[in-house]
Structures are given as structure tokens and as C-alpha cells.
Design a protein around this motif. Structure first.
Motif, PDB file in Angstrom:
ATOM      1  N   SER A  42       0.829  -1.206   0.000  1.00 36.03           N
ATOM      2  CA  SER A  42       0.000   0.000   0.000  1.00 36.03           C
ATOM      3  C   SER A  42       0.861   1.252   0.000  1.00 36.03           C
ATOM      4  O   SER A  42       0.636   2.191  -0.776  1.00 36.03           O
ATOM      5  CB  SER A  42      -0.937  -0.001   1.216  1.00 36.03           C
ATOM      6  N   HIS A  45       2.644   1.902  -3.358  1.00 40.06           N
ATOM      7  CA  HIS A  45       1.802   2.533  -4.381  1.00 40.06           C
ATOM      8  C   HIS A  45       1.676   4.032  -4.141  1.00 40.06           C
ATOM      9  O   HIS A  45       1.606   4.812  -5.096  1.00 40.06           O
ATOM     10  CB  HIS A  45       0.423   1.873  -4.400  1.00 40.06           C
ATOM     11  N   SER A  65       8.301   3.204  -8.572  1.00 42.77           N
ATOM     12  CA  SER A  65       7.441   2.797  -9.679  1.00 42.77           C
ATOM     13  C   SER A  65       8.093   1.686 -10.492  1.00 42.77           C
ATOM     14  O   SER A  65       7.432   0.708 -10.875  1.00 42.77           O
ATOM     15  CB  SER A  65       7.137   4.006 -10.574  1.00 42.77           C
ATOM     16  N   LEU A  68       7.846  -1.556  -8.574  1.00 38.89           N
ATOM     17  CA  LEU A  68       6.517  -2.154  -8.667  1.00 38.89           C
ATOM     18  C   LEU A  68       6.298  -2.842 -10.011  1.00 38.89           C
ATOM     19  O   LEU A  68       5.707  -3.924 -10.088  1.00 38.89           O
ATOM     20  CB  LEU A  68       5.438  -1.092  -8.446  1.00 38.89           C
ATOM     21  N   SER A 453      -7.309  -2.077  -2.870  1.00 37.48           N
ATOM     22  CA  SER A 453      -6.622  -2.543  -4.078  1.00 37.48           C
ATOM     23  C   SER A 453      -7.468  -3.567  -4.821  1.00 37.48           C
ATOM     24  O   SER A 453      -7.516  -3.570  -6.053  1.00 37.48           O
ATOM     25  CB  SER A 453      -5.269  -3.162  -3.700  1.00 37.48           C
ATOM     26  N   GLU A 553      -2.590  -0.881 -15.704  1.00 35.83           N
ATOM     27  CA  GLU A 553      -2.665  -2.240 -15.170  1.00 35.83           C
ATOM     28  C   GLU A 553      -2.675  -3.282 -16.284  1.00 35.83           C
ATOM     29  O   GLU A 553      -2.955  -4.453 -16.037  1.00 35.83           O
ATOM     30  CB  GLU A 553      -3.934  -2.388 -14.320  1.00 35.83           C
TER      31      GLU A 553
END
Length: 1252
Positions: A42, A45, A65, A68, A453, A553
């Protein structure tokens, strides 16, 4: 997405026996590493570089980023590996439980199952590490080390709903009605204005402009559309979004699609055909059309709305052509300048009502049963103030705040809102304290940020569907399941969890127009009966947010841009959809998008070509949605490469056999083969598909046998059809322990030996079942009586909550006692009795309190509908208290409506029925009292029935549409006795279709009452006449009173010449309001009547027509005839003609020179005229206004036009790919011979009717 993946993998790795013994150490390492990462995602992000949809901090951390992205890539890889382990485990369990047949194993490489076979490919560098799972562990270990350098905070961030979601009491109702608060007077005023008959005197279409904030106007209009009086008054209610750009073709196509309930498959650029189709579909119909967001363009600051005005006026002129009396148009706009000079019947300005937004917020936020903290109420009013008058923004904030229970949480949200306003003021150099109606997108982004999420993934998945598409709730939930977006905790099923998630998104107001529709109906027309499908859409700004966030995504909706040149070049695509109807090369798609998990082809084409020869070995496909497909190649050729597949929808496809290898899809949860009309065989070993939860095989007429032992599919919850067999494993006892829901069709019940066998079905315990079909046969319409039919029927009693019951081919004269028990079936909405050959009198179904639809078909012994006691001994409700639709079809011996019917008895009344179909009932001589009848379908078998039908149609004050056909030749005999029928002058009949009804056009035999019937049709607007042999001359006398007729169609009337029996009187005008005239296969037609009001003319296969002169106002002309060597003369007189379409004139060699006189022509289309070589000399110079020239399958003409002066206006050429010119010519000559050599059969011929 990585949160969902990691959460799923943690749960999977905690299951014993998943990872093989020799890899158990790596499996434990992987579990530990994933659990180490999970608490910090969490905060990761929040620190990642923010996209356009996410506010977190002023600057994002690019390194986070990147971390991730790397984590997501390796997480997908790891998930595929673990899913491979799971597949191997399922295969091992299958082998251990039962000995798998040899031919099943030999059909695929899975027979020699090895772990290495299922491992995803790795590079040579990675192979040195030891094994694939070891590679993943090493990669994740490196990611954990990098993670520790970022110093993430554990479980902190703006997302705070995860812990409380289980405590929320989600509404079980998914029918979310729009809330209109404080607008009751305005709503009532609009409803009364739309229903006022005086408004139709001066205007063809009642037009209303609602001026005010979009969300207020939209909510008010939706409330108006749901009013029961509006639904009774209008035949269809259409809603069209006209932003971001007002394209008349797009709007017209949307209207047609909604009217017919499916894709019309017309191009948005073919304006003329769209105009003609709108005229055909709407003529005579009373409709309400809503234009949403008129005057808004992509450039929000633009003040030039003249183009929108012009297009709206043009579209309104289209709609005025042939519409039913009382049709209405509502336009919604926020721009006051749009109301100027638009000639609306009425303009409603919507000032803000002081308290309505606050009440709306309260209804979206607070529970009636809970007390609310005073500080929260004060902060709630501040939130409403900040939203600035947008109802959607208020709804979204209400949906967010219902999840916040503490004052501190509310203050945090308000701080976020104020911070957004501050940032907005800094960017735009303003000083504002509130948002405005254009800031809904920003509010939606904030609400999106506060979602968990998991909820974000559910929401983003919806971007795979096109904008404006009605998403089916059940399909969406099954796709979520297939992609493992959630898992069950054991207390609830996956489907129940999905239902709760859907409700959450609806309560957050990310869905709009959530409604129930009929399972067999379309989404726009009102259909009577049980509504069992939940559908929804998304508002435009919500959908824009969804698409913006989804791409990051890996979720891409390519809509109609699926050409390879338009494919995303990123390797991150995981979910892909297209609405393009062009052929799909599935192998190429999956090779290009190697990580894609869901591939959907949306839309509703007739047939979509899919090229496939198995799937590539390296793929991650979880869901494949390919409805209405024609497969070139074998989809299951490499079934071993489909190990991840959980959702497969091939409904409506042309497959014939589901191969035995499909049984190796151990992970498959949903298999939809419904409406596969050619499917005749399912694999024998489907019992090994242990994960299967939903199997749809209904409407597969060639399927005669079910695979054995389906009862072993213990997770099966939907089995839409089951065919009872006599062999072991095919009996009805197979469904005994299955907890089936939704719909179940049981066929071949005649093979159930006795009541004890029927009891094994255990239907009474299947409380989730809503629709049940009990059929004693398979194909036969009527079955012979068997001695045990009644005892079997008695034992198949369902639960009391059943909504729809269909009984087919039942052979006993008596019915089960539970069928007429008003307490036992108090919830029954529809009852269909079909082919019950021995039944003479219906059971007392008139007592069922909730029954809305009663359908009786092919019951050859039935003599009456109701027993005598239903009139004399009824309760206060009367018989059929809720019935709205009645169908009586092919009831040869039906004589009476009630037992021992006498003239002194009261006529049976159906107080709420609005739709009746009575066909092929030759002995039924009377009609019931139906005061609210709107739609009637009936066949005429004899003179007595003729008069009863004429009386029903002529005397009904509410009837708007009638379809009358002849089912017997007896009616054409001379009428010996005339019946005096009194007709009501105020009836509203607007649409009528006459099929094979010669008696209506036989002057010598026409009695006075029948002629009066014609003169009473003063409101008729749409008349369709088919298969009428008696029509020779133009029916002048019959048509004299049809002064409101706007569309007239003659189809297959072989003797019609069109000549006038006598001259019109001076000053007499023929059909003064007729706008559309159509002739199809009227082979004797010589003359087209000169109706000067005609705007559209269609001549299709009328070879004797040689001239069309005299129709001077014609704007659109369609000509088609295989035998014409030249077009009819008189074209040069059509000075106002704007569109000319010439099609399938296979013998045509030249076009007339008089085409040059068509100075108003804008569009010229020539299709399938292979012998046409050129155009008249100088035509392009004379037709200076020609803007579009289209030719299809005209090889000579294509050559002529390619390099000539027409090249600048030619819009489209088409010749089949890979076909040589000689093949084209041979194909054309073959088609021409077939059509020219085929003689025109008599209209009564069965073949002719089938062709029609």
C-alpha cells in the motif's frame, strides 16, 4: 494487480501438497518472500510516480514505480508456475480417483504429465539456476532487498476500507433506482405534458428541452422514464448519449440498435441506409427518445454549437418521418444558448432546489437504523457544498462516505477535497471554494483512490466492455472469478462473494442504470414476465476514469481498432478486448500478447471468423470470450496449452463437437455452449472437469445425449439443460446432489421409470433454481401418453420460490396437484404448457396470484381455458389477477374460454393483459374482454373467427399494433352472413400487418362491416401486406380513409399490378401523408402509384416495373432486380432525389443518361452489378453535389472508376480477398442463374413462406 496476485499466491502456497516434494524448499522460500512484501504494497503505491488518476504526493518516486513494475512482472510469472503446479495436482487427483480411459490420455500430451512440460519457458541464462521456481525465488529475493532500501511503512495509506468491508451490510437488491428529491412537481408536470393528447395536434413530435445541470436533468429524466404511466403510453424508450461529438450516423445507429435490441450491423457512414432503417423501425411506433448531454463537445470551452443544432434539426426531421402519434423527444443540455431558435415544444429550466442534494447524500451515505454523530452531519453538509451541485459527484461522495464511520476519517476526506480545490485554483488562477459540474472526473478519482486494491481491480476490469454497453452482472462475476481477482473464505461461495463486490461498486455509484431485464428479451423494449438478468452501464466520466487507470494495469479495450497496426507495443498487456468484427487470428494475438490473461470479443455480429490451430505453448490465458464465432481450425488442437483456462464462452458458435481433449481443462469453471445450433456431441469424460461450476448447453437442438456421471462435478451450480438417458450414469439421479441454481431444463423425462426414480432429482431442495423446464420429449411436439407420466410429474415438485415453469410434451390428461396450489407456487411469474396432448381442461392456474405470462401451445385436446368455477367461485382478486401476456397457439379443439359457456354468462375478463397471441385455434369463435390490450397477434380460420378478430381490433380503445394472418383457405369462400360490428372511432391502432388475408381485399365478397372496418382505421400509420393473391388493382376503396398512413409495404403479392380501378375524383388525394412505399417480389407490378408525398421508394424484384415517373418529391430510391437489363425510366424527373442505391442487378449493363438530371443527388451506391462496365459520359460534371460514391462487388466498374474523375469521391471498393476476376464472374453468373431460373411459386406455398 500485484496485490491481488500476491494475496492469491500466498493462499495457494499455504495449501498442503501443492509444490512437489523436491521443490518444497523453494516453495517455502517463495511463500516467506511474498509474505514479507505483502504488508508494504500500500505504501509502495503511494510513493510510486502518480498517474493521471491518482493523487498521492506532489512528486512520485520513479524508482519505486520501477520496482513495482518489476514486481508485477515476476508475480505474473510466479502465478503461472503455481497454477501449473495446481494443474498437475488436479491431474494426479483425477488419476488417483478413477482410472482415466486410455483414449482420453492419448488425445493429448497430458497423458505423459511432467512438471517440466508445464513450466513456462525460460532463457538459457535462467536455466542454469536449477529450475524455474528457483529463478522466481532469486528474482523476488532481489526485489525484497531493493524494497528494504525504500523504508516503506507497513499497512499505512489512504486506503482504510479493507478491514471493515465484512462488517458492512450490503444491499441484496441490485435494482438501484435514481433518486429525485424535491422535484416531484417538475416530474409530474413533464409526465402530464408528455401524456397530454392536445400536444399532438400541432406537432408531429413533442419536443422538450430540459435546461440545467446535467446530473439533475439526467436524474429527473430517468425518473420520468420509470413512471408506470410513461411505460404504458410509449412502446419503447430510447436513451442516446450525444457527446463527446455529435455524429448523426453514430446517433442513428444507436437508435436502431436499441429498437431492434441488437447490433443492426450498419455502417455509421451509410447515412442513407440508416435513415431508411430508422423509418422502417419507428414508423407507427410511439416512442420516447432522450438525447443526453446535447451541446457538449470535446472542446468544453467552445461556444460554437451551431453544428450540433443543425445536426439535431436534421435528425429530428428523420424521426418525424413516419413516427407514431404522440412520440416525444427530450433533450438535456447545460447550455442556455442551445435553447435558442430550436422550436422546442417546451423548455424546462431546473434551478437548484436547496435541500435535494443533501437528502440525496444522506440516502447514499447513512443507514436508517444507525444514529449519526453530529460532527459527521456537519461535515457531510460541507462535502455536499464542495461538490458544487453535481448529483453524480454527490452520489460518488455518498458512496465513499458510507464506508467511513469515524469523524477523523471524514475530516481526512474533507482535507483531501480542499487540497484538490487549492491545487486546481493554482493551476487555473482562480479562487473557488467548490467544484463545478465539470469536475466530476476529479471527484471520481478521489473516490477511486479510497477504494481497496482489490476493489480497484474489479472496477478497472469493467473497462474491457465498450462505453454504453450493458454489462451483464453474471458474466462480469464469472470473468472476475476466472482471473482469480478474489477467493472465497469458505463461508460464502465465489459467486456470493462476486455478488457482494458488484453491490459494493453499485453502492459506490460507479455503476449507473442498474436494472433487471428479461432473460429472453432485449435491453430496451418492455417485455412481460420474469426479469432475471441484472445489467448495468457506467457514466461517461466514470468510464473515462476506468479506461485511464486500466491501461497502467495492462487492461486494453481496442474497441473497433483491432488491426495489427493498432496493437499496443507494450509487453504489459494482460487483459484485452475488441469490438471489431473483422476476422481474428487467435494464435497471432496470443503470440504477440504473451501475458494476456483475458481475451474478449464484444459486440453482437452475426458470425465472427476466428482463425486458430491450437494455442501457443507459452500463454497465460484464463478467460476466452468468443461468442458467435466460426472457427477456422481446431481450437482444442493443443489443449495442453490451455491449462490455465477458467472461462470459455463459445455460445452461438458453429462448432459441432466438443472434443474429448477438452476434458483435460481441469481448471475450467465456466463453459458456455448455449445456442450452438450445430453442436451434437459433448465429450464422454466431462466428469473429470472437477472445477466446472457453470455449464450452459441450452438451445442446442441437435444435442441428444449428455456425458455420463455429471453428478461427480460436485462444484457445479449451473446446468442449463440435462437430457435424461437410460444408461448407467445418464439417469435423472445424477443431479440429485448438485446444488443447481438459475435455470434448469430437463428433457426426456419419459425415460424416468417411476416416481421413485423421479424423486432422485431432489428438485424441492434446489432453492436457488428460478427457471425450470420439464420436458417428456426431445424433438417431438406431441408425445404419446405413458402410464407413469402423472406420478413422475407429481414427484418433480420444485420449491415454492420458483419463478418460471415450462412443461413440455406431457402425456397425461391430469396435472400434478402442486401446479395449481396458490400457496406452493405463490411466486410463479410465467407458466408455459407446450405439447401436453391429453389435456382437455386446464388446471386452476387462474388462482396463481403472481402469474404474469400464460403460454399454451400445441395442446390438441384442450377445449377450454378455465373451469366453470373460476367465474362463480373466485376470491376478491378474480381470475388471473396479475396476468399481462396470454399466448394461445395451435389449440385445434379449443372452443370456449370457460367450461359450460352460455350467452347469459359474463365474458371472461383479463383486467391487466396488454399482449395477446391467438393463432391456429380454429374452433375458438369469441374473444375475451381485454380492456388494456395493446398488442394483438391472431390468425383467422373461418368466418366466425374473422368477425371476432375484426370486432376485437375495431372496438379496442387501447390497441396500438395488430398482426393478422390467415391459417385456412376457408375464409376466402363467399361470405353468406354479414355481421354488424360497431367500431370505436377513438381506437389508437397505428401498426397493422396482414398476411395471406385475401378476404380483406375482395370487393365482391366484402361485407359492409368489413368495409366499415377499413374506414375506421383513421389512426393507422404503418401497414404491411404480405402474400395476398386477391390484390390486383390498387385497393382504392380500402385505402380511402388512411389519411395518416406513413409507411406502406407490399411483400410477395404476385397479382398486384398497381393499376387504378377508376380515376380519382377531382381534388381527391391518394394517401396524403404517405412517406415510405415498399414493394418486394411483386412480380406483376406494372405501375407505382403516384403518391406525391412519398419520400422513400423501394423496388425489390419487381421485373415488370419499367417506369417510376411522376413521384416528383422522392428523396431516397432503392432499386434491385436480377432480370433488369436497364433501370426503369423516369429517373430524370426526380429532381429532389438525394440518395440512389442500385443493388443485385446482375443483368444490368448500363446506367441511363438521365441520371445526369439528378442535380440534388448526394449519395450513389452500386452493389453487385458485375456486368456494369462504366458510368454515363460527363456524369461527374453534371452531379456536382455528389459527395459519396460507393461500389461493392462490381469489378468492371471498379476498374473504370479507380483512375477517372470519380476517384476523389469514391468512398469504398470491395472485391473478395484472394478471388481472381474469373472466380468473381463465375460466382456472379451462378447466382444469377439460380435467381432467374427459379420460378415464382404461389404465395400459399410453404417454401415461399419459408423464403420470406
Amino acid at each position: 494487480m500485484e496485490e491481488v496476485l500476491i494475496s492469491g499466491m500466498v493462499n495457494l502456497l499455504q495449501q498442503p501438497g501443492l509444490v512437489p516434494d523436491d521443490m518444497e524448499q523453494e516453495g517455502q522460500k517463495l511463500l516467506n518472500l511474498l509474505m514479507a512484501i505483502q504488508p508494504f504494497l500500500s505504501d509502495a503505491h503511494l510513493r510510486a510516480k502518480p498517474g493521471p488518476w491518482l493523487w498521492a504526493r506532489d512528486e512520485g518516486d520513479i524508482e519505486v514505480s520501477t520496482w513495482l513494475d518489476d514486481l508485477k512482472e515476476v508475480a505474473y510469472h510466479a502465478d503461472d508456475i503455481l497454477d501449473g503446479f495446481r494443474y498437475v495436482k488436479l491431474h494426479a487427483q483425477t488419476q488417483a480417483g478413477e482410472k482415466v480411459r486410455t483414449h482420453l490420455l492419448s488425445c493429448s500430451k497430458v497423458g505423459d504429465m511432467t512438471l517440466s512440460y508445464f513450466m513456462p519457458r525460460v532463457s538459457r541464462r535462467e536455466q542454469g539456476v536449477g529450475n524455474t521456481i528457483g529463478c522466481v525465488v532469486n528474482k523476488i529475493n532481489k526485489l525484497v532487498k531493493r524494497m528494504r532500501t525504500f523504508n516503506f511503512l507497513e499497512c499505512q495509506g489512504i486506503i482504510t476500507d479493507i478491514e471493515r468491508q465484512k462488517q458492512l451490510n450490503f444491499s441484496t437488491s441490485t435494482e438501484i433506482d435514481p433518486i429525485v428529491v424535491g422535484r416531484d412537481e417538475e416530474t409530474e408536470e413533464i409526465v402530464r405534458f408528455l401524456l397530454d393528447p392536445l400536444n399532438t395536434i400541432s406537432e408531429t413530435i413533442i419536443s422538450i428541452l430540459i435546461l440545467g445541470p446535467r446530473e439533475i436533468g439526467k436524474g429527473l429524466t430517468r425518473y420520468v422514464c420509470k413512471d408506470a404511466r410513461i411505460n404504458d403510453h410509449f412502446q419503447c424508450i430510447l436513451w442516446v448519449d450525444v457527446v463527446p461529438e455529435f455524429q448523426i450516423g453514430t446517433i442513428a445507429k444507436s437508435i436502431i440498435d436499441q429498437v431492434i435490441g441488437k447490433d443492426c450491423c450498419l455502417s455509421e457512414d451509410d447515412i442513407d441506409l440508416l435513415k431508411l432503417r430508422i423509418n422502417q423501425e419507428l414508423t407507427g411506433k410511439r416512442y420516447l427518445l432522450v438525447y443526453d448531454d446535447v451541446g457538449t463537445t470535446k472542446k468544453k470551452l467552445s461556444n460554437d454549437i451551431g453544428g450540433d443544432k443543425k445536426l439535431l434539426v436534421e435528425l429530428k426531421s428523420w424521426l418525424e418521418s413516419g413516427v407514431g402519434s404522440g412520440s416525444s423527444l427530450i433533450a438535456l443540455t447545460e447550455r442556455v444558448e442551445f435553447a435558442e431558435n430550436m422550436c422546442f415544444s417546451h423548455v424546462y429550466e431546473l434551478p437548484e432546489v436547496a435541500n435535494d442534494l443533501w437528502i440525496l447524500f444522506c440516502k447514499s451515505t447513512f443507514s436508517d437504523s444507525n444514529e449519526t454523530h453530529p460532527d459527521i452531519l456537519e461535515m457531510g453538509r460541507k462535502i455536499v457544498h464542495i461538490c458544487g451541485g453535481s448529483r453524480l459527484s454527490v452520489n460518488l461522495m455518498g458512496g465513499l462516505m458510507r464506508f467511513k464511520k469515524e469523524p477523523g476519517e471524514w475530516k481526512e476526506v474533507i482535507d483531501q477535497l480542499e487540497n484538490l480545490i487549492r491545487l486546481k485554483n493554482e493551476r487555473e488562477w482562480q479562487r473557488r471554494e467548490t467544484f463545478d459540474n465539470n469536475d466530476t472526473y476529479e471527484i471520481a478519482k478521489l473516490c477511486y483512490n479510497y477504494m481497496s486494491s482489490e476493489s480497484k481491480q474489479y472496477f478497472l476490469f469493467c473497462s474491457l466492455f465498450p462505453f454504453g454497453y450493458y454489462i451483464e452482472k453474471e458474466v462480469l462475476i464469472k470473468l472476475w472469478m476466472a482471473n482469480s481477482l478474489f477467493s472465497s473464505d469458505g463461508s460464502t461461495s465465489l459467486e456470493e462473494k462476486g455478488d457482494s463486490i458488484f453491490n459494493e461498486l453499485a453502492l459506490r455509484h460507479f455503476f449507473e442504470d442498474v436494472k433487471l431485464v428479461h432473460g429472453d428479451g432485449d435491453l430496451y423494449m418492455n417485455k412481460q414476465g420474469y426479469l432475471n438478468r441484472v445489467v448495468c452501464k457506467m457514466a461517461r466520466k466514470i468510464y473515462a476514469l476506468c479506461q485511464d487507470a486500466a491501461r497502467c494495469e495492462g487492461i486494453y479495450n481496442l474497441e473497433d481498432r483491432f488491426q495489427e497496426i493498432c496493437w499496443p507495443r507494450t509487453s504489459q498487456v494482460c487483459f484485452l478486448s475488441t469490438g471489431d468484427y473483422s476476422p481474428i487470428d487467435l494464435n497471432k494475438v496470443l503470440k504477440h500478447f504473451q501475458r494476456v490473461r483475458t481475451f474478449m470479443s464484444t459486440g453482437d455480429p452475426f458470425v465472427r471468423t476466428v482463425k486458430c490451430n491450437g494455442l501457443p505453448k507459452s500463454n497465460s490465458l484464463r478467460a476466452l470470450h468468443l461468442r458467435s464465432s466460426l472457427f477456422e481450425g481446431d481450437l482444442f488442437e493443443t489443449v495442453e496449452h490451455m491449462k490455465h483456462l477458467r472461462y470459455l464462452d463459445l455460445s452461438g458458435s458453429r462448432i459441432k463437437i466438443l472434443p474429448e481433449s477438452a476434458c483435460l481443462l481441469y481448471n475450467l469453471q465456466t463453459l458456455n455452449l448455449s445456442k450452438c445450433l450445430l453442436l451434437y456431441q459433448l465429450p464422454a469424460n466431462m466428469r473429470y472437469m472437477r472445477s466446472l461450476r457453470h455449464l450452459y448447453v441450452h438451445q442446442c437442438p441437435k444435442l441428444k445425449r449428455m456425458p455420463p456421471h455429471l453428478g461427480k462435478l460436485i462444484h457445479l451450480q449451473t446446468l442449463s439443460a440435462y437430457i435424461v438417458g437410460e444408461r448407467p450414469g445418464n439417469g435423472i439421479d445424477e443431479i440429485r446432489n448438485l446444488n443447481l441454481g438459475d435455470s434448469l431444463e430437463l428433457y426426456n423425462l419419459r425415460k424416468v421409470k417411476n416416481a421413485a426414480g423421479a424423486k432422485e432429482a431432489n428438485l424441492v431442495s434446489k432453492t436457488k433454481l428460478k427457471i425450470l423446464t420439464l420436458s417428456w420429449g426431445s424433438n417431438q411436439v406431441i408425445m404419446a401418453n405413458k402410464s407413469n407420466d402423472l406420478e413422475v410429474f407429481e414427484t418433480l415438485e420444485p420449491h415454492s420460490g420458483l419463478k418460471v415453469l415450462k412443461v413440455q410434451q406431457y402425456g397425461d390428461p391430469r396435472f400434478a396437484t402442486w401446479l395449481t396450489n396458490p400457496v406452493g407456487l405463490q411466486s410463479l411469474v410465467e407458466l408455459h404448457l407446450i405439447g401436453c396432448s391429453q389435456c382437455k381442461i386446464l388446471p386452476a392456474v387462474w388462482r396463481l396470484p403472481s402469474l404474469q405470462v400464460l403460454c399454451l401451445k400445441h395442446m390438441v385436446s384442450l377445449t377450454c381455458v378455465c373451469s366453470f368455477s373460476c367465474i362463480g367461485n373466485v376470491d376478491s382478486l378474480g381470475p388471473f389477477p396479475s396476468l399481462t401476456r396470454l399466448e394461445l397457439v395451435d389449440l385445434k379443439r379449443l372452443e370456449r374460454w370457460q367450461e359450460e359457456e352460455t350467452s347469459s354468462q359474463r365474458i371472461l375478463t383479463f383486467p391487466l393483459v396488454c399482449e395477446i397471441e391467438i393463432t391456429k385455434c380454429p374452433n375458438l369463435g369469441t374473444m375475451p374482454n381485454v380492456p388494456l390490450l395493446k398488442h394483438f397477434i391472431g390468425s383467422i380460420e373461418n368466418h366466425r373467427q374473422l368477425w371476432s378478430v375484426i370486432a376485437l381490433v375495431g372496438q379496442s380503445k387501447s390497441l396500438v399494433e395488430a398482426n393478422i394472418t390467415k391459417a385456412s383457405n376457408d375464409v376466402t369462400e363467399p361470405v353468406s352472413v354479414g355481421v354488424d360490428v360497431k367500431f370505436d372511432d377513438s381506437h389508437k391502432l397505428r401498426i397493422m400487418r396482414l398476411d395471406s388475408t385475401d378476404i380483406f381485399f375482395m370487393p365482391r365478397l366484402l361485407p359492409r362491416s368489413l368495409m366499415i372496418f377499413w374506414t375506421s382505421l383513421i389512426s393507422l400509420e404503418n401497414l404491411n401486406i404480405c402474400n395476398c393473391n386477391s390484390l390486383v388493382d390498387w385497393p382504392l376503396e380500402e385505402f380511402k380513409s388512411l389519411n395518416k398512413l406513413k409507411r406502406l409495404s407490399f411483400r410477395m403479392c404476385p397479382n398486384l399490378t398497381g393499376l387504378f380501378p377508376n380515376q380519382l375524383l377531382q381534388g381527391e388525394e391518394l394517401l396524403p401523408q404517405l412517406e415510405t412505399l415498399e414493394f418486394y417480389r411483386c412480380v406483376s407490378l406494372k405501375e407505382v402509384p403516384k403518391c406525391y408525398s412519398i419520400l422513400n421508394l423501394e423496388l425489390d424484384e419487381c421485373p415488370e416495373v419499367h417506369s417510376i415517373s411522376g413521384i416528383t418529391n422522392l428523396e431516397m430510391l432503392y432499386l434491385s432486380c436480377t432480370s433488369w437489363m436497364s433501370l426503369p425510366t423516369g429517373l430524370g424527373d426526380l429532381k429532389k432525389l438525394q440518395s440512389l442505391r442500385v443493388s443485385e442487378c446482375y443483368s444490368l449493363t448500363r446506367l441511363p443518361k438521365e441520371l445526369a438530371n439528378l442535380t440534388s443527388l448526394r449519395t450513389l451506391t452500386i452493389n453487385k452489378c458485375p456486368r456494369l462496365r462504366s458510368l454515363p459520359n460527363g456524369l461527374h460534371e453534371m452531379l456536382s453535389g455528389l459527395s459519396k460514391f460507393q461500389t461493392l462487388e462490381c469489378p468492371y466498374l471498379e476498374t473504370f472508376c479507380k483512375e477517372g474523375p470519380y476517384s476523389s469521391i469514391i468512398s469504398h471498393f470491395y472485391i473478395k480477398e484472394n478471388d481472381s476476376y474469373q472466380e468473381m464472374v463465375e460466382e456472379t453468373i451462378f447466382a444469377l442463374k439460380n435467381r432467374l431460373l427459379r420460378k415464382e411459386p404461389a404465395p400459399d406455398s410453404e417454401n415461399e413462406e419459408e423464403d420470406a
